[in-house]
Design a protein around this motif. Structure first.
Motif: not given
Length: 162
Positions: A124, A127, A131, A138, A142, A147
């Motif tokens: 997390e 990531w 980001r 994200d 998607a 994942e």
């Protein structure tokens, strides 16, 4: 990913697959032709760097090299197993899962590393860092049904990568 006012899915733009593959080949070719003087750079500020990762082929046992984007997390390098945001895992990540020991070349140095997928709070945090570099992360992730692995390349004990 969100929707647009007219109800359509808001999907991030990606170039056609052939453009992505061409860019990979050109980048790798520039690295080869210049003897490694062009093609690798260190991360700066909110920008990623590039490294050359050499893995052991899971089927052949042969050395396989790829140039990847990465961020620095202390002495560790962190990359994403994204396969150009296409389906499937990239070969280099499958190779690392079979043989976690590898070698990285950075602008200014090289050394041996071992790889693992970040999980839980570590994933997390890393990531979120990626980001900050790419606000569409994200949405790109998607596009894949699985994942995207956050891969940590850790220098072997006592063998820091310069």
């Amino acid at each position: 990913m969100g929707t647009m006012p007219d109800g359509r899915d808001k999907r991030p733009w990606l170039p056609p697959r052939w453009v992505v593959r061409l860019a990979w080949h050109v980048h790798r070719g520039l690295y080869r032709v210049t003897g490694g003087r062009v093609g690798l750079w260190r991360p700066k500020g909110n920008r990623y760097g590039t490294l050359r990762l050499t893995t052991t082929g899971r089927r052949t046992g042969a050395a396989r090299s790829v140039i990847l984007g990465y961020v620095q997390d202390g002495p560790r390098m962190v990359t994403l197993a994204m396969n150009g945001w296409a389906e499937g895992e990239p070969s280099w990540w499958l190779n690392l899962q079979a043989h976690p020991e590898a070698r990285v070349e950075l602008a200014g140095g090289s050394g041996p590393v071992t790889a693992h997928a970040a999980e839980g709070p570590e994933r997390e945090r890393l990531w979120a860092w990626w980001r900050q570099i790419d606000k569409n992360l994200d949405a790109y992730a998607a596009l894949r049904s699985t994942e995207t692995a956050v891969v940590v390349l850790e220098p072997l004990p006592g063998r820091a990568v310069p």
